[in-house]
Design a protein around this motif. Structure first.
Motif, PDB file in Angstrom:
ATOM      1  N   SER A  91       0.854  -1.230   0.115  1.00  0.00           N
ATOM      2  CA  SER A  91      -0.237   0.004   0.052  1.00  0.00           C
ATOM      3  C   SER A  91       0.948   1.440  -0.049  1.00  0.00           C
ATOM      4  CB  SER A  91      -0.811  -0.002   1.058  1.00  0.00           C
ATOM      5  OG  SER A  91      -0.181  -0.191   2.540  1.00  0.00           O
ATOM      6  N   LEU A  92       0.353   2.336  -0.573  1.00  0.00           N
ATOM      7  CA  LEU A  92       0.872   3.665  -0.636  1.00  0.00           C
ATOM      8  C   LEU A  92       0.081   4.431   0.315  1.00  0.00           C
ATOM      9  CD1 LEU A  92       1.742   4.072  -4.298  1.00  0.00           C
ATOM     10  CD2 LEU A  92       3.462   4.073  -2.319  1.00  0.00           C
ATOM     11  N   ASN A  93       0.668   5.475   0.998  1.00  0.00           N
ATOM     12  CA  ASN A  93      -0.007   6.334   1.883  1.00  0.00           C
ATOM     13  C   ASN A  93       0.526   7.792   1.448  1.00  0.00           C
ATOM     14  OD1 ASN A  93      -0.905   4.399   3.713  1.00  0.00           O
ATOM     15  ND2 ASN A  93       0.899   4.039   4.435  1.00  0.00           N
ATOM     16  N   LEU A  94      -0.604   8.562   0.901  1.00  0.00           N
ATOM     17  CA  LEU A  94      -0.318   9.844   0.607  1.00  0.00           C
ATOM     18  C   LEU A  94      -0.127  10.817   1.683  1.00  0.00           C
ATOM     19  CD1 LEU A  94       0.383  11.986  -1.598  1.00  0.00           C
ATOM     20  CD2 LEU A  94      -1.908  11.997  -2.138  1.00  0.00           C
ATOM     21  N   ILE A  95       0.585  11.395   2.072  1.00  0.00           N
ATOM     22  CA  ILE A  95       0.359  12.656   3.252  1.00  0.00           C
ATOM     23  C   ILE A  95       1.375  13.624   2.868  1.00  0.00           C
ATOM     24  CG2 ILE A  95       0.345  10.744   4.993  1.00  0.00           C
ATOM     25  CD1 ILE A  95       3.145  10.662   5.313  1.00  0.00           C
ATOM     26  N   GLU A  96       1.151  14.649   3.807  1.00  0.00           N
ATOM     27  CA  GLU A  96       1.843  15.880   3.697  1.00  0.00           C
ATOM     28  C   GLU A  96       2.954  15.956   4.908  1.00  0.00           C
ATOM     29  OE1 GLU A  96       0.866  20.495   3.579  1.00  0.00           O
ATOM     30  OE2 GLU A  96       0.145  19.613   1.897  1.00  0.00           O
ATOM     31  N   PRO A 125       4.217  17.203  -0.363  1.00  0.00           N
ATOM     32  CA  PRO A 125       3.518  15.970  -0.584  1.00  0.00           C
ATOM     33  C   PRO A 125       4.312  14.651  -0.650  1.00  0.00           C
ATOM     34  CG  PRO A 125       3.726  17.353  -2.629  1.00  0.00           C
ATOM     35  CD  PRO A 125       4.247  17.965  -1.542  1.00  0.00           C
ATOM     36  N   VAL A 126       4.035  13.687   0.193  1.00  0.00           N
ATOM     37  CA  VAL A 126       4.819  12.476  -0.120  1.00  0.00           C
ATOM     38  C   VAL A 126       4.103  11.224  -0.138  1.00  0.00           C
ATOM     39  CG1 VAL A 126       6.359  11.036   1.586  1.00  0.00           C
ATOM     40  CG2 VAL A 126       6.404  13.585   1.569  1.00  0.00           C
ATOM     41  N   LEU A 127       4.483  10.198  -0.947  1.00  0.00           N
ATOM     42  CA  LEU A 127       3.831   9.145  -1.127  1.00  0.00           C
ATOM     43  C   LEU A 127       4.721   7.814  -0.293  1.00  0.00           C
ATOM     44  CD1 LEU A 127       2.628   8.355  -4.428  1.00  0.00           C
ATOM     45  CD2 LEU A 127       1.007   8.378  -2.578  1.00  0.00           C
ATOM     46  N   VAL A 128       4.280   7.208   0.597  1.00  0.00           N
ATOM     47  CA  VAL A 128       5.073   6.402   1.504  1.00  0.00           C
ATOM     48  C   VAL A 128       4.690   4.899   1.144  1.00  0.00           C
ATOM     49  CG1 VAL A 128       5.804   5.612   3.928  1.00  0.00           C
ATOM     50  CG2 VAL A 128       5.464   8.290   3.335  1.00  0.00           C
ATOM     51  N   ARG A 129       5.787   4.138   1.026  1.00  0.00           N
ATOM     52  CA  ARG A 129       5.566   2.713   0.756  1.00  0.00           C
ATOM     53  C   ARG A 129       6.269   1.803   1.873  1.00  0.00           C
ATOM     54  NH1 ARG A 129       6.163   1.518  -4.811  1.00  0.00           N
ATOM     55  NH2 ARG A 129       3.953   1.109  -4.974  1.00  0.00           N
ATOM     56  N   PRO A 130       5.587   1.168   2.599  1.00  0.00           N
ATOM     57  CA  PRO A 130       6.479   0.648   3.727  1.00  0.00           C
ATOM     58  C   PRO A 130       7.129  -0.604   3.522  1.00  0.00           C
ATOM     59  CG  PRO A 130       3.922  -0.182   3.693  1.00  0.00           C
ATOM     60  CD  PRO A 130       3.986   1.069   2.699  1.00  0.00           C
ATOM     61  N   PRO A 131       8.166  -0.811   4.167  1.00  0.00           N
ATOM     62  CA  PRO A 131       8.796  -2.460   3.865  1.00  0.00           C
ATOM     63  C   PRO A 131       7.808  -3.425   4.076  1.00  0.00           C
ATOM     64  CG  PRO A 131       9.551  -1.483   5.975  1.00  0.00           C
ATOM     65  CD  PRO A 131       8.492  -0.583   5.371  1.00  0.00           C
ATOM     66  N   ILE A 132       8.043  -4.607   3.583  1.00  0.00           N
ATOM     67  CA  ILE A 132       7.176  -5.762   3.871  1.00  0.00           C
ATOM     68  C   ILE A 132       7.216  -6.102   5.484  1.00  0.00           C
ATOM     69  CG2 ILE A 132       6.978  -8.469   3.362  1.00  0.00           C
ATOM     70  CD1 ILE A 132       8.776  -7.782   0.615  1.00  0.00           C
ATOM     71  N   ASN A 133       8.188  -5.927   6.024  1.00  0.00           N
ATOM     72  CA  ASN A 133       8.115  -6.206   7.464  1.00  0.00           C
ATOM     73  C   ASN A 133       8.147  -4.895   8.330  1.00  0.00           C
ATOM     74  OD1 ASN A 133       8.358  -7.041  10.082  1.00  0.00           O
ATOM     75  ND2 ASN A 133      10.329  -8.044   9.768  1.00  0.00           N
ATOM     76  N   THR A 134       6.924  -4.650   8.643  1.00  0.00           N
ATOM     77  CA  THR A 134       6.828  -3.113   9.528  1.00  0.00           C
ATOM     78  C   THR A 134       7.121  -3.463  11.056  1.00  0.00           C
ATOM     79  OG1 THR A 134       4.626  -3.610   9.711  1.00  0.00           O
ATOM     80  CG2 THR A 134       5.417  -2.352   7.897  1.00  0.00           C
ATOM     81  N   ASP A 135       7.374  -4.720  11.581  1.00  0.00           N
ATOM     82  CA  ASP A 135       7.547  -5.071  12.629  1.00  0.00           C
ATOM     83  C   ASP A 135       8.899  -4.574  13.412  1.00  0.00           C
ATOM     84  OD1 ASP A 135       5.138  -6.219  12.857  1.00  0.00           O
ATOM     85  OD2 ASP A 135       5.993  -8.285  12.576  1.00  0.00           O
ATOM     86  N   VAL A 170      13.053  -4.151  -1.351  1.00  0.00           N
ATOM     87  CA  VAL A 170      13.826  -3.595  -0.625  1.00  0.00           C
ATOM     88  C   VAL A 170      13.373  -3.279   0.955  1.00  0.00           C
ATOM     89  CG1 VAL A 170      15.594  -1.564  -0.249  1.00  0.00           C
ATOM     90  CG2 VAL A 170      14.856  -2.535  -2.661  1.00  0.00           C
ATOM     91  N   GLU A 171      14.055  -3.933   1.927  1.00  0.00           N
ATOM     92  CA  GLU A 171      13.399  -3.747   3.161  1.00  0.00           C
ATOM     93  C   GLU A 171      13.686  -2.569   3.549  1.00  0.00           C
ATOM     94  OE1 GLU A 171      11.466  -5.495   5.621  1.00  0.00           O
ATOM     95  OE2 GLU A 171      10.832  -6.477   3.846  1.00  0.00           O
ATOM     96  N   ALA A 172      12.968  -1.457   3.259  1.00  0.00           N
ATOM     97  CA  ALA A 172      13.179   0.131   3.580  1.00  0.00           C
ATOM     98  C   ALA A 172      11.804   0.881   3.214  1.00  0.00           C
ATOM     99  CB  ALA A 172      14.286   0.501   2.782  1.00  0.00           C
ATOM    100  N   TRP A 173      11.815   1.858   4.242  1.00  0.00           N
ATOM    101  CA  TRP A 173      10.661   2.711   3.747  1.00  0.00           C
ATOM    102  C   TRP A 173      10.963   3.525   2.744  1.00  0.00           C
ATOM    103  CZ3 TRP A 173       6.336   2.804   6.856  1.00  0.00           C
ATOM    104  CH2 TRP A 173       6.246   2.156   8.058  1.00  0.00           C
ATOM    105  N   LYS A 174      10.139   3.543   1.666  1.00  0.00           N
ATOM    106  CA  LYS A 174      10.312   4.301   0.463  1.00  0.00           C
ATOM    107  C   LYS A 174       9.341   5.537   0.669  1.00  0.00           C
ATOM    108  CE  LYS A 174       9.797   0.267  -0.470  1.00  0.00           C
ATOM    109  NZ  LYS A 174      10.053  -0.896   0.064  1.00  0.00           N
TER     110      LYS A 174
END
Length: 298
Positions: free
Chosen positions: A3-8, A13-23, A53-57
């Protein structure tokens, strides 16, 4: 696709894609688009998902683009570009984006489970690549890995390319914008733009990048068919940096990959691209993901 989260954040404006493992905490990658495809944070996120890539994008919208279009919209952008490409369009955008970077990084770290000890990854395409280069030269944030796509060696070369495009499309520009005059076929250098030319001479300033701590693992990616920035100019910047990396016995942290069938703009969703271009895009996506996984996810 995750999922992509659109935030400011910090006005950006930033679209954030989380890593597969958010724990558990993961590193952060900041990505900037260009003036042409991919020309928005949304299109860049679709073009370069970096799912493995196990990173926040975090895909950042450039100033004056998307939600931050100036009054007058794209016509106003064209007016600024024709009036003074350097001082009214390119430089203000990359300067502001670089200036915004620390506040955006801080806001992301406060909001998401980002590991502050891993350093930051940067990706920039075209004008976004100029932004990433300026950040490598002038930003104090810790940059561990960087990927520079479709960039050139200095501002002077970029202006030469801009002039060529204006001259080739002058009849169309004149038809669309009657106020365009012959004088705009050549960029008029001023004292301020000459200063910018010195500031954005990345070959002259190459050693500054290699003095960063940590030394950024830097990958250049470029299309052989690039009609905006010739690959030979990017190779000159790569060679200038390589000599510095070799002096530090760190040449493995610098690389360049050329894609035989790719032009400047990257359009993976287009239906008219050849199988060879589609394969190059897939290889590009894999190459960038592998670079960040190798040098950022440690």
């Amino acid at each position: 696709m995750s999922s992509l989260n659109l935030i400011e954040l910090a006005g950006v404006p930033v679209l954030v894609r989380p890593p597969i493992n958010t724990d558990k905490p993961a590193p952060l990658i900041i990505l900037w688009h260009g003036f042409g495809p991919p020309d928005s944070e949304k299109v860049l996120a679709e073009t370069l998902p970096l799912e493995s890539v196990e990173a926040w994008k975090a895909y950042l919208g450039l100033p004056l683009f998307g939600q931050r279009l100036p009054e007058g919209g794209t016509d106003e952008l064209m007016r600024r570009q024709i009036d003074d490409y350097v001082l009214k369009l390119l430089l203000p955008i990359i300067e502001q984006a670089t200036h915004e970077l620390p506040d955006v990084v801080k806001a992301l770290q406060e909001r998401f489970s980002i590991d502050p000890n891993k350093g930051i990854g940067l990706f920039g395409f075209s004008a976004g690549g100029f932004t990433a280069l300026l950040a490598l030269l002038e930003s104090k944030i810790p940059i561990t890995a960087a990927v520079l796509a479709g960039i050139t060696k200095d501002l002077h070369t970029a202006v030469n390319s801009y002039e060529r495009i204006v001259q080739e499309t002058y009849s169309f520009l004149k038809e669309q914008y009657p106020w365009v005059e012959d004088k705009y076929k050549k960029y008029s250098w001023s004292e301020k733009s000459e200063a910018a030319k010195q500031r954005l001479d990345f070959i002259v300033r190459a050693e500054e990048i290699t003095k960063r701590n940590p030394l950024p693992a830097t990958l250049f990616v470029h299309g052989m068919q690039d009609e905006i920035y010739e690959v030979s100019n990017t190779e000159k910047l790569y060679a200038a940096l390589l000599s510095k990396y070799e002096q530090l016995n760190q040449s493995e942290r610098l690389s360049m990959q050329i894609f035989r069938h790719l032009a400047h703009h990257i359009k993976p969703a287009a239906t008219d691209i050849s199988p060879e271009q589609r394969q190059d895009i897939a290889t590009l996506q894999e190459t960038v993901a592998n670079w960040f996984s190798k040098y950022l996810i440690v």
